[in-house]
Design a protein around this motif. Sequence first.
Motif, PDB file in Angstrom:
ATOM      1  N   LEU A 117      -1.845  -9.861  -6.422  1.00  0.00           N
ATOM      2  CA  LEU A 117      -2.227  -9.117  -5.223  1.00  0.00           C
ATOM      3  C   LEU A 117      -3.223  -8.020  -5.589  1.00  0.00           C
ATOM      4  N   PRO A 118      -4.082  -7.616  -4.627  1.00  0.00           N
ATOM      5  CA  PRO A 118      -5.033  -6.535  -4.901  1.00  0.00           C
ATOM      6  C   PRO A 118      -4.366  -5.160  -4.869  1.00  0.00           C
ATOM      7  N   ASP A 119      -4.832  -4.296  -5.778  1.00  0.00           N
ATOM      8  CA  ASP A 119      -4.366  -2.906  -5.744  1.00  0.00           C
ATOM      9  C   ASP A 119      -5.252  -2.105  -4.783  1.00  0.00           C
ATOM     10  N   THR A 120      -5.126  -0.783  -4.804  1.00  0.00           N
ATOM     11  CA  THR A 120      -5.853   0.027  -3.815  1.00  0.00           C
ATOM     12  C   THR A 120      -7.358  -0.001  -4.034  1.00  0.00           C
ATOM     13  N   TYR A 157       7.841  -2.409   1.229  1.00  0.00           N
ATOM     14  CA  TYR A 157       8.043  -1.458   2.325  1.00  0.00           C
ATOM     15  C   TYR A 157       7.255  -1.905   3.548  1.00  0.00           C
ATOM     16  N   ARG A 158       7.575  -1.282   4.663  1.00  0.00           N
ATOM     17  CA  ARG A 158       7.087  -1.775   5.942  1.00  0.00           C
ATOM     18  C   ARG A 158       5.603  -1.502   6.172  1.00  0.00           C
ATOM     19  N   GLY A 159       5.066  -0.486   5.510  1.00  0.00           N
ATOM     20  CA  GLY A 159       3.657  -0.169   5.705  1.00  0.00           C
ATOM     21  C   GLY A 159       3.399   0.484   7.048  1.00  0.00           C
TER      22      GLY A 159
ATOM     23  N   SER B   7       3.098  -3.752   0.383  1.00  0.00           N
ATOM     24  CA  SER B   7       3.212  -3.783   1.848  1.00  0.00           C
ATOM     25  C   SER B   7       2.042  -4.576   2.413  1.00  0.00           C
ATOM     26  N   ASP B   9      -0.194  -3.313   4.277  1.00  0.00           N
ATOM     27  CA  ASP B   9      -1.349  -2.443   4.451  1.00  0.00           C
ATOM     28  C   ASP B   9      -2.510  -2.901   3.561  1.00  0.00           C
ATOM     29  N   PRO B  11      -5.841  -2.676   1.160  1.00  0.00           N
ATOM     30  CA  PRO B  11      -6.092  -1.754   0.045  1.00  0.00           C
ATOM     31  C   PRO B  11      -6.673  -0.417   0.493  1.00  0.00           C
ATOM     32  N   SER B  14      -3.937   1.777   1.959  1.00  0.00           N
ATOM     33  CA  SER B  14      -3.079   2.329   0.905  1.00  0.00           C
ATOM     34  C   SER B  14      -3.820   3.383   0.093  1.00  0.00           C
ATOM     35  N   ARG B  15      -5.147   3.184  -0.069  1.00  0.00           N
ATOM     36  CA  ARG B  15      -5.942   4.160  -0.814  1.00  0.00           C
ATOM     37  C   ARG B  15      -5.937   5.500  -0.087  1.00  0.00           C
ATOM     38  N   LEU B  17      -3.592   6.517   1.865  1.00  0.00           N
ATOM     39  CA  LEU B  17      -2.237   7.053   1.712  1.00  0.00           C
ATOM     40  C   LEU B  17      -2.082   7.747   0.366  1.00  0.00           C
ATOM     41  N   VAL B  18      -2.628   7.103  -0.685  1.00  0.00           N
ATOM     42  CA  VAL B  18      -2.556   7.683  -2.022  1.00  0.00           C
ATOM     43  C   VAL B  18      -3.274   9.023  -2.066  1.00  0.00           C
ATOM     44  N   TYR B  23       0.169   9.944  -4.441  1.00  0.00           N
ATOM     45  CA  TYR B  23       1.016   9.025  -5.204  1.00  0.00           C
ATOM     46  C   TYR B  23       0.311   8.569  -6.475  1.00  0.00           C
ATOM     47  N   LEU B  26       1.607   2.326  -8.629  1.00  0.00           N
ATOM     48  CA  LEU B  26       0.749   1.223  -8.213  1.00  0.00           C
ATOM     49  C   LEU B  26       1.163   0.735  -6.824  1.00  0.00           C
ATOM     50  N   ILE B  27       0.164   0.547  -5.954  1.00  0.00           N
ATOM     51  CA  ILE B  27       0.421   0.005  -4.622  1.00  0.00           C
ATOM     52  C   ILE B  27      -0.400  -1.267  -4.459  1.00  0.00           C
ATOM     53  N   LEU B  28       0.282  -2.365  -4.131  1.00  0.00           N
ATOM     54  CA  LEU B  28      -0.384  -3.652  -3.943  1.00  0.00           C
ATOM     55  C   LEU B  28      -0.370  -4.025  -2.464  1.00  0.00           C
ATOM     56  N   SER B  29      -1.394  -4.797  -2.082  1.00  0.00           N
ATOM     57  CA  SER B  29      -1.561  -5.155  -0.676  1.00  0.00           C
ATOM     58  C   SER B  29      -1.332  -6.644  -0.450  1.00  0.00           C
TER      59      SER B  29
END
Lengths: 161, 93
Positions: A117-120, A157-159, B7, B9, B11, B14-15, B17-18, B23, B26-29
């Motif tokens: 999956l892609p990160d931010t 999480y729900r997002g 989640s 969301d 990227p 989430s960016r 949000l970070v 945060y 690591l947050i994955l989309s």
Amino acid sequence: MPDAVQRRKNIAPWFGLLFAIGAVGCNAAFFVNPPLQGTLPWLSLLFAALALIFVVTGLWRAFGQAQVYRGKVLSVVLGVIALLPVGFTVFVFVAARRLPSSTAAPQVGQKVPDFTLPDTSGKLVSLDQLLAPVPSPNSSASSPESHAPKAVLLIFYRGYW
Amino acid sequence: MRPVAISVDAPEVSRDLVHKAGYTFLILSDPDTTVIRQYHLLHPGGAQDQHDIARPAEFLVDSSKMVRWTNFTEDIRVRARADEMLAAAQQMR
């Protein structure tokens, strides 16, 4: 003859309002992530039920036992005000627990599916990379802690924040 | 133990949000819920705008991809606390 003076105060509606506010307060408590928060939904429901009992008691005293108790207007006004938080609490309780079953999800002792999956930043990250015995992209290769993480904690999480 | 959040969301979302929350994990989309479905965690129409999202769930996974601890809340307001997750990780050793 002066029985209007001798009629007792009807404080039940105030307790109804108090418990109604307490029921909503339980929802606010989740935001501080307290211990034993699993009991909070049930506590909120208990408070809502107590609020209803006191509202009904207040109304019954004011109208059914009018020769003993005062507070006709008070019991109606406070009762209506208390119903709002009670209704909100019951609605949120039902909505927050309308979740699909988790029985088909990976359980303790089972293997989890692979994923990428892609990160931010849009960079693709795989589960293998997360568990690989190489340093994470953020730490330097010469780092003494460049061993594999013992584990990853996957948090779904729900997002929609 | 490395925490990884997942989640629907995008990227960019989430960016943001970070940036807002600061945060560092690591947050994955998973916007099209592919992985959420693979993990059987789909909550159809669960978002307020009726989009499909993930039901909340936590998995502690060891280096052989074996699940060592899980938490499936029955109430979206009730989530695993950090101390519970750390305790689970420490028990693995």
